[in-house]
Design an enzyme around this catalytic site. Structure first.
Site, PDB file in Angstrom:
ATOM      1  N   GLU A 145       0.910  -1.186   0.033  1.00 44.45           N
ATOM      2  CA  GLU A 145       0.003  -0.031   0.115  1.00 44.45           C
ATOM      3  C   GLU A 145       0.830   1.264   0.059  1.00 44.45           C
ATOM      4  O   GLU A 145       0.488   2.224   0.837  1.00 44.45           O
ATOM      5  CB  GLU A 145      -0.961  -0.013   1.165  1.00 44.45           C
ATOM      6  CG  GLU A 145      -1.759  -1.074   1.141  1.00 44.45           C
ATOM      7  CD  GLU A 145      -2.799  -1.388   2.272  1.00 44.45           C
ATOM      8  OE1 GLU A 145      -2.959  -0.417   3.289  1.00 44.45           O
ATOM      9  OE2 GLU A 145      -3.480  -2.460   2.451  1.00 44.45           O
ATOM     10  N   ASN A 188       2.302  -5.128  -3.180  1.00 42.27           N
ATOM     11  CA  ASN A 188       0.962  -5.608  -2.797  1.00 42.27           C
ATOM     12  C   ASN A 188       0.156  -4.262  -2.477  1.00 42.27           C
ATOM     13  O   ASN A 188       0.522  -3.460  -1.907  1.00 42.27           O
ATOM     14  CB  ASN A 188       0.868  -6.620  -1.519  1.00 42.27           C
ATOM     15  CG  ASN A 188      -0.569  -7.055  -1.265  1.00 42.27           C
ATOM     16  OD1 ASN A 188      -0.917  -7.787  -2.289  1.00 42.27           O
ATOM     17  ND2 ASN A 188      -1.046  -6.825   0.110  1.00 42.27           N
ATOM     18  N   HIS A 224     -10.137  -6.595  -2.266  1.00 45.70           N
ATOM     19  CA  HIS A 224     -11.167  -6.432  -1.516  1.00 45.70           C
ATOM     20  C   HIS A 224     -12.244  -5.638  -2.031  1.00 45.70           C
ATOM     21  O   HIS A 224     -12.240  -4.604  -2.165  1.00 45.70           O
ATOM     22  CB  HIS A 224     -10.528  -5.394  -0.174  1.00 45.70           C
ATOM     23  CG  HIS A 224      -9.735  -5.921   0.643  1.00 45.70           C
ATOM     24  ND1 HIS A 224      -9.905  -7.472   1.394  1.00 45.70           N
ATOM     25  CD2 HIS A 224      -8.452  -5.908   0.916  1.00 45.70           C
ATOM     26  CE1 HIS A 224      -8.815  -7.724   2.175  1.00 45.70           C
ATOM     27  NE2 HIS A 224      -7.888  -6.695   1.728  1.00 45.70           N
ATOM     28  N   GLU A 252      -5.971 -11.082  -1.242  1.00 40.09           N
ATOM     29  CA  GLU A 252      -6.702 -10.684  -0.153  1.00 40.09           C
ATOM     30  C   GLU A 252      -8.125 -10.614  -0.533  1.00 40.09           C
ATOM     31  O   GLU A 252      -9.058  -9.826   0.039  1.00 40.09           O
ATOM     32  CB  GLU A 252      -6.414  -9.494   0.428  1.00 40.09           C
ATOM     33  CG  GLU A 252      -4.863  -9.267   1.050  1.00 40.09           C
ATOM     34  CD  GLU A 252      -4.395  -8.209   1.621  1.00 40.09           C
ATOM     35  OE1 GLU A 252      -5.455  -7.461   2.201  1.00 40.09           O
ATOM     36  OE2 GLU A 252      -3.220  -7.888   1.836  1.00 40.09           O
ATOM     37  N   ASP A 254     -12.007 -10.769  -0.672  1.00 36.14           N
ATOM     38  CA  ASP A 254     -13.286 -11.037  -0.300  1.00 36.14           C
ATOM     39  C   ASP A 254     -14.291  -9.925  -1.140  1.00 36.14           C
ATOM     40  O   ASP A 254     -13.864  -8.975  -1.632  1.00 36.14           O
ATOM     41  CB  ASP A 254     -13.375 -10.854   1.075  1.00 36.14           C
ATOM     42  CG  ASP A 254     -12.575  -9.449   1.643  1.00 36.14           C
ATOM     43  OD1 ASP A 254     -12.679  -8.379   1.053  1.00 36.14           O
ATOM     44  OD2 ASP A 254     -12.141  -9.387   2.912  1.00 36.14           O
TER      45      ASP A 254
END
Ligand code: G2I
Length: 332
Positions: A145, A188, A224, A252, A254
């Site tokens: 990030e 990432n 996400h 990651e 979801d």
């Protein structure tokens, strides 16, 4: 765990429908993973679901700086070691998360104002943490990030950026390569799943790293996502990164919805999972998908987005949701 390796029975069952996510993923040579935490490893259903369905895990919090180096030069690997041991026993691959990140950073690091000092501290952290796991991890999130959410997708104003300058990124990758020559080194981030200004900025950075020989092997697209808002160009985005010569992981995943879930929302979520998983399967260099949790019961989503949740493929009772069956089918 990763039991889906070649066996004497392969020729016999290869043509049968796979019965678990890892069985299906292994046939495409992909990893299917879950963010895992030691906090819930004592719960039988949690562990059983993890071991049965997944061939890869990512420590959800245990490798973060505040845990691994809470005080200068004092390292604690106990919680992460427990997960790595479990993964080894179950023959699951491990994705390390994360070496350099502004969040869940030990507070003492934020006090450093001298450039040489912070560079030294960052290099030592990477040497010790990546060195501790040398040869044992599939891959590392080296930096997480580093771009902000402004329209310009500028470098995020973290302590590392502010005190060291933007070279902290390449210095981190060089230190990681030195510490572990086997692990793939990833950048990432979130909101880089589709083609947009932020993924453009990451793309430019990876291209520059490749041109100048800065070691980088992979890009992690966190994934996400929000129900009904899966970018339509995930596959094209993965392909452009692949053409730079890096692997791609969905690190990651979801897909959250307003709670409570209804049959309609769960069906829409299944379609969204199909889009993401099949994009990965369609791109040779997309080597795996990791869900950000084993079960809706312990997902980070409701804590951070009140009124939203049900973002994973197992519900709060570890029952398979429509998104599970969609993912299983998409992995074939
Ligand atoms: O925020 C979702 C993810 C975004 N990308 C990086 C990931 O590392 C991040 O994971 C989440 C974890 O799932 C949460 O579990 O990162 C959060 C922190 O930024 C984690 O939350 C923290 C809580 O803030 C703490 O209050 C809590 O004590 O988890 C801690 C351990 O449960």
């Amino acid at each position: 765990g990763g039991a889906a390796t070649a066996s004497a029975h392969d020729g016999h069952h290869r043509h049968k429908a796979p019965r678990t996510l890892q069985d299906a993923a292994a046939r495409t040579g992909r990893d299917i993973g879950a963010a895992t935490t030691v906090v819930h490893m004592g719960e039988a259903a949690y562990r059983a679901t993890l071991d049965r369905e997944f061939n890869q895990l990512t420590p959800e919090n245990e490798m973060k700086w505040e845990t691994t180096e809470p005080a200068p030069g004092q390292f604690d690997f106990a919680p992460a070691d427990e997960l790595v041991r479990h993964a080894k026993k179950e023959r699951m691959r491990v994705h390390g998360h994360v070496l350099v990140w502004h969040s869940q950073l030990a507070p003492w690091v934020n006090e450093i104002t001298d450039r040489d000092e912070l560079l030294k501290v960052m290099r030592r952290h990477i040497a010790k943490v990546a060195g501790h796991y040398r040869g044992q991890l599939r891959s590392w999130d080296v930096v997480n990030e580093a771009f902000d959410d402004s329209p310009q997708a500028a470098r995020r104003a973290t302590i590392f950026q502010n005190v060291i300058g933007e070279e902290y990124l390449e210095e981190a990758f060089k230190a990681a390569r030195k510490a572990d020559r086997k692990a793939e080194l990833c950048y990432n981030d979130y909101n880089i799943d589709g083609i947009n200004p932020k993924s453009d900025a990451v793309y430019a950075m990876v291209k520059d790293f490749k041109r100048r020989g800065v070691p980088i092997d992979c890009v992690g697209m966190q994934g996400h996502l929000i129900l009904g808002q899966v970018p339509s160009d995930i596959r094209q985005n993965m392909e452009r990164f692949a053409r730079l010569g890096v692997n791609v992981y969905v690190t990651e995943l979801d897909i959250r919805m307003p709670t409570p879930p209804t049959p309609e929302k769960l069906a829409a979520q299944a379609a969204d999972y199909t889009k993401v998983v099949s994009a990965c399967v369609a791109v040779r260099r997309c080597r795996g998908v990791t869900l950000w949790g084993v079960t809706d019961k312990y997902s980070w989503v409701p804590d951070f987005f009140p009124g939203e949740g049900a973002a994973l493929v197992f519900d709060e009772n570890y029952a398979k949701k429509p998104a599970y069956f969609a993912s299983l089918a998409a992995l074939k």
